[in-house]
Design an enzyme around this catalytic site. Structure first.
Site, PDB file in Angstrom:
ATOM      1  N   ASP A   1     -10.182   2.561   2.581  1.00  0.00           N
ATOM      2  CA  ASP A   1     -10.338   1.842   3.855  1.00  0.00           C
ATOM      3  C   ASP A   1     -11.233   2.603   4.841  1.00  0.00           C
ATOM      4  O   ASP A   1     -12.064   1.992   5.528  1.00  0.00           O
ATOM      5  CB  ASP A   1      -8.975   1.564   4.495  1.00  0.00           C
ATOM      6  CG  ASP A   1      -8.231   0.435   3.789  1.00  0.00           C
ATOM      7  OD1 ASP A   1      -8.893  -0.405   3.149  1.00  0.00           O
ATOM      8  OD2 ASP A   1      -6.990   0.390   3.881  1.00  0.00           O
TER       9      ASP A   1
ATOM     10  N   LYS B   1       0.814  -1.231   0.000  1.00  0.00           N
ATOM     11  CA  LYS B   1       0.000   0.000   0.000  1.00  0.00           C
ATOM     12  C   LYS B   1       0.847   1.281   0.000  1.00  0.00           C
ATOM     13  O   LYS B   1       0.459   2.280  -0.605  1.00  0.00           O
ATOM     14  CB  LYS B   1      -0.974  -0.001   1.174  1.00  0.00           C
ATOM     15  CG  LYS B   1      -2.092  -1.037   1.017  1.00  0.00           C
ATOM     16  CD  LYS B   1      -3.112  -0.912   2.132  1.00  0.00           C
ATOM     17  CE  LYS B   1      -4.146  -2.021   2.056  1.00  0.00           C
ATOM     18  NZ  LYS B   1      -5.185  -1.889   3.094  1.00  0.00           N
TER      19      LYS B   1
END
Ligand code: ATR
Length: 283
Positions: free
Chosen positions: A107, A71
């Site tokens: 997220d 990420k």
């Protein structure tokens, strides 16, 4: 050219990636909307990540998801990032716009989407939150809570230094509490969120005394294997509203699907049942 060759192609990039349920989720939506498209697994080691994403447009990819451990590398690889990705320093959703790699982090939206769906009104009187853990998921969750106007976040992590470091990004609203004081931090909390790996299959359960939590509090565990963690079982037994981690996984997937395939998908009971069944059968 065949229709398949023109069909948009997306993937989840991870290392390892075989356990990812993203292909199952996006595959469900592709079938549900009868779209020609593909969503694949891409197992890419860290040293090959930059080359892999650079070659995505040439290989017919319209974008993809990024999971552990890529990420932060995805964040660095993007030419354009959303404000949320900039704030979180991590990217989990990639797409290509005019040949340039773009990135978002969904997220926080996934965390909030799950709460809104599974515990409606949870933020109606949101003053105090307790968050356990200080990894990448915790960072997204602190950001999500902040966007909903939380006044105080008590943050506890096994390694206190990591909690202090994370708290520094959020200013005065985050108060670091010792890991051994996590139960005491619950009095007056409107929500408790577990972002640690405790309670996950193969890990010890999260040891926390829930007795101090007010009766209106919501308990959210981002662990989804098992679907019902010990924390959720104990919270439910206390009569508290609970939110499991599967909802976050499903809701974080929706914005990427919309970007790649042009349809905003729904986190329906049928999708949930489909993925729950897989989690259960994986035991
Ligand atoms: P993610 O990016 O998914 O949040 P991570 O960065 O690996 O994952 O973070 C895992 C979290 O679980 C951390 O907060 C970790 O605590 P440390 O920062 O002290 O490592 C926490 N964690 C993992 N195992 C734990 C354990 N046995 N007891 C307490 N906390 C634990």
């Amino acid at each position: 050219m065949t229709e398949l060759a023109l069909a948009p192609r997306a993937c989840v990039i991870g290392w390892p990636v075989r356990h990812s349920r993203s292909p199952m989720i996006h595959g469900f939506w592709l079938r549900e909307h009868e779209l020609a498209g593909a969503y694949e697994r891409a197992e890419v080691p860290p040293e090959q990540f930059a080359d892999f994403v650079a070659s995505m447009p040439g290989n017919g990819f319209v974008g993809g998801n990024v999971t552990v451990p890529h990420k932060e590398a995805a964040f660095r690889a993007c030419a354009i990032r959303t404000p949320t990705a900039e704030l979180l320093g991590a990217v989990n959703t990639l797409w290509i716009e005019r040949g340039q790699l773009c990135g978002d982090n969904t997220d926080a939206a996934g965390f909030l989407g799950a709460l809104d769906a599974d515990a409606p009104g949870w933020d109606g009187r949101l003053k105090t939150a307790v968050v356990l853990g200080a990894g990448g998921a915790a960072r997204a969750i602190l950001y999500g809570l902040k966007t909903r106007g939380v006044e105080t976040i008590r943050l506890a992590n096994r390694s206190r230094a990591r909690a202090e470091e994370l708290a520094a990004h959020f200013g005065d609203i985050v108060e670091v509490v010792g890991w051994d004081r996590r139960g005491d931090a619950l009095s007056d909390a409107d929500i408790l969120v577990n972002t640690t790996s405790l309670g996950m299959k193969g890990q010890p359960p999260l040891d926390i005394d829930l007795s101090r939590l007010p009766d209106h509090a919501v308990v959210d565990d981002i662990v989804y294997v098992p679907l019902d963690t010990d924390l959720l079982i104990r919270a439910r037994a206390r009569g508290l509203r609970v939110v499991g981690g599967l909802g976050m996984l499903l809701h974080q997937a929706a914005p990427g699907f919309e970007r790649w395939f042009g349809v905003r998908p729904r986190v329906s009971p049928a999708l949930r049942a489909f993925v729950e069944n897989d989690v259960r059968s994986a035991g």
